[in-house]
Scaffold this active site. Structure first.
Site, short mmCIF file in Angstrom:
data_model
loop_
_atom_site.label_atom_id
_atom_site.label_comp_id
_atom_site.label_asym_id
_atom_site.label_seq_id
_atom_site.Cartn_x
_atom_site.Cartn_y
_atom_site.Cartn_z
N ASP A 259 6.72 -3.46 -0.49
CA ASP A 259 6.85 -3.20 -1.92
C ASP A 259 6.87 -1.56 -2.02
O ASP A 259 7.13 -1.17 -3.10
CB ASP A 259 5.42 -3.66 -2.79
CG ASP A 259 5.73 -3.28 -4.43
OD1 ASP A 259 7.00 -3.60 -4.92
OD2 ASP A 259 5.01 -2.74 -4.83
N ALA B 124 2.02 -1.93 -9.61
CA ALA B 124 1.16 -1.85 -10.80
C ALA B 124 2.12 -2.33 -11.78
O ALA B 124 1.83 -1.76 -13.23
CB ALA B 124 0.86 -0.12 -10.85
N ALA C 253 0.70 -1.01 0.04
CA ALA C 253 0.10 0.01 0.13
C ALA C 253 1.03 1.20 -0.07
O ALA C 253 1.36 1.53 -0.93
CB ALA C 253 -1.02 0.07 1.11
N GLU D 52 11.67 6.45 -1.58
CA GLU D 52 12.07 5.56 -2.53
C GLU D 52 12.96 6.34 -3.67
O GLU D 52 12.77 7.69 -3.65
CB GLU D 52 10.72 5.29 -3.33
CG GLU D 52 9.84 4.37 -2.69
CD GLU D 52 8.70 3.94 -3.35
OE1 GLU D 52 8.42 4.26 -4.54
OE2 GLU D 52 7.74 3.59 -2.63
N HIS E 251 8.55 -1.18 -5.73
CA HIS E 251 7.36 -0.75 -6.00
C HIS E 251 6.69 -1.05 -7.27
O HIS E 251 6.61 -0.55 -8.32
CB HIS E 251 7.49 1.00 -5.87
CG HIS E 251 6.31 1.64 -5.77
ND1 HIS E 251 6.09 2.65 -4.98
CD2 HIS E 251 4.82 1.18 -6.01
CE1 HIS E 251 4.61 3.05 -4.85
NE2 HIS E 251 4.32 2.28 -5.41
#
Length: 530
Positions: A255, A281, A230, A260, A278
């Site tokens: 993730d 998606a 999330a 980042e 990440h």
């Protein structure tokens, strides 16, 4: 000259190219050429993902730009204020990644249960240590899901198919939503203590940042694993490091991170934690889906003027726009007064307002209702967030006579059967007013800090409240009292400054003299209007 759409990030050209060609719109690859030059050359649309920084300076080089399409959800890389000032619409694609994110969460659960990454690395080192990488089955294990929106529900379905018992915790979702999926609704403490796998799927807000920290880890089983696809800020990474090193939980898979690219000390823990960059998606299907969705939205606006998923545009008719601020304030007040999960929101317009198109007005009520409960709620995503929490939303008009030229009624139903009903209207010069509350005729201005009391209809109550507030150094700016009693009780609303302390509130809530309920809420100004 054909209008041009500039694609400033990597997306499947066979998707956007064929759609734009069919629509009679040319396109240019902004990843290869001079982006500023391309924007200056009759560019009507710009498509980006997360990398290009769409700044005010860049927008100043795009005199013909009408719309920016974000292939994804977040718009942190786009200067929304500058775009709005230039009359440029910004749209996103909020639901295209749901299946991929749910898949990734489940893949991490499988990887943790069977020690797949560690075993793979071991074999590649020339080892053959079967006992070291003894795994566990998922069937019969408890999967705890925190946040039961679209992705959370997707993970629940996948967990159920693996034979897991699914627990969910989301205070804004009707338990019936979980029940229909064969899941059980529990509190956060019970979920943490009972779950073998804890998977996070909450939106980020100021209230839940760091929601999984030292205290929460101490409640988890020694054999439990944590999964987060999330928002990285939901987890205290320092606390996670400590419990992994001390073996207080069995493992984790992340993730997303608070920063980042992630370079923190969790990278030192080897097999104890799985870290992915990440990728929630990052699937072929999600990228093709998002490319198609954003391209179709761009075409719809350029060719037809149709707006979809806009993040910086009001969506109501001009005649309704003056009431948007009122409805948002009413929603905010209802959200503060609600004391349990909400299952429906109904907004009805009366009088002259009922004679115009009121489509979209309830969205502003949802923005107010969900503010402070989720992060970045706006007129674009409010309905989707409500739907994801199982909240039924309806809006309409009524020909019933009312005492005002125009009035709106917001009815918020909670899963415990209780309702919050607010009536509101606009004075031409004095602005918005609440003119009814839960059946009581009472008028007050929906701003500042207000104190709402339920009390017996007898002399001395209002005086007692005023005296008590004064004793605690609190001024009363305005006082409103319901005209009639209902079942022997009245409602009073005091606008006060400064807010009352817990001690003051406790002293006011004196059932011995007939004051049965006291609630203090601070009504923030509307946030969604531009």
């Amino acid at each position: 000259m054909l209008p041009t759409v500039v694609i400033a990030d990597k997306l499947p050209e066979d998707i956007y190219g064929s759609l734009l060609d069919e629509a009679g719109i040319s396109f240019a690859d902004g990843t290869r050429g001079d982006l500023e030059a391309l924007l200056a050359d009759n560019c009507k649309g710009l498509i980006v993902r997360s990398k290009p920084q769409v700044t005010a300076e860049l927008l100043s080089k795009a005199p013909y730009l009408l719309i920016i399409g974000r292939a994804g959800t977040g718009t942190d890389n786009i200067d929304l204020e500058a775009a709005t000032a230039r009359g440029i619409i910004v749209e996103n694609t909020p639901s295209a990644n749901t299946e991929s994110a749910a898949d990734h969460a489940m893949a991490l659960i499988y990887a943790l249960s069977r020690n797949i990454l560690g075993a793979d690395a071991s074999v590649k080192r020339g080892e053959w240590e079967r006992n070291r990488y003894l795994g566990t089955e998922l069937s019969g294990k408890n999967l705890g899901i925190i946040g039961f929106g679209r992705v959370g529900r997707g993970v629940a379905v996948r967990g159920k198919s693996a034979g897991m018992n699914v627990l969910e915790c989301d205070p804004f979702v009707d338990p019936k939503v979980a029940e229909e999926l064969g899941c059980r609704t529990v509190g956060l403490d019970e979920l943490l203590r009972a779950s073998d796998y804890v998977s996070l799927h909450s939106s980020l807000s100021d209230e839940n940042a760091g929601m999984i920290g030292k205290a929460e880890f101490e409640k988890m089983k020694p054999a439990a694993r944590l999964i987060n696809v999330a928002r990285g800020e939901l987890v205290d990474h320092d606390a996670l490091y400590e419990v992994l090193v001390s073996r207080k939980i069995a493992g984790a898979a992340l993730d997303t991170y608070d920063e980042e690219p992630y370079r923190g000390k969790l990278t030192e823990l080897g097999d104890l934690v799985i870290l992915t960059p990440h990728l929630g998606a990052s699937t072929v299907e999600a990228q093709r889906r998002v490319a198609e969705q954003v391209t179709r939205q761009i075409i719809s606006y350029i060719k037809e003027g149709r707006i979809e998923n806009a993040v910086n545009v009001s969506i109501v008719a001009p005649e309704v726009k003056p009431f948007a601020s009122l409805v948002e304030r009413m929603g905010y007040a209802a959200g503060k007064l609600a004391q349990g999960p909400i299952n429906s929101v109904e907004l009805t317009c009366y009088g002259e307002l009922a004679e115009v198109n009121v489509r979209g007005i309830s969205t502003y009520g949802l923005v107010g209702l969900l503010t402070e409960k989720v992060n970045l709620v706006n007129i674009v995503n409010a309905r989707e967030i409500a739907e994801g929490r199982g909240i039924e939303v309806s809006e309409g008009t009524s020909s019933a006579e009312v005492d005002y030229r125009s009035m709106v009624c917001l009815r918020v139903s909670q899963t415990n059967g209780e309702q919050i009903i607010l009536n509101g209207m606009l004075y031409e010069k004095r602005g918005p007013r609440i003119v009814g509350f839960n059946g009581y005729d009472i008028e007050f201005k929906p701003e500042g800090t207000i104190l709402v009391t339920y009390h017996e209809d007898k002399l001395g109550i209002v005086g007692y409240i005023g005296t008590t507030l004064a004793k605690h150094g609190i001024n009363i700016d305005t006082t409103s009292l319901s005209n009639e009693a209902i079942e022997g009780r009245k409602v009073a609303v005091f606008r006060i400054n400064p807010p009352a302390s817990e001690d003051a509130l406790a002293e006011i809530a004196n059932k011995k003299i007939g004051i049965y309920d006291v609630r203090q809420i601070t009504l923030a100004p509307p946030t969604s209007l531009l």
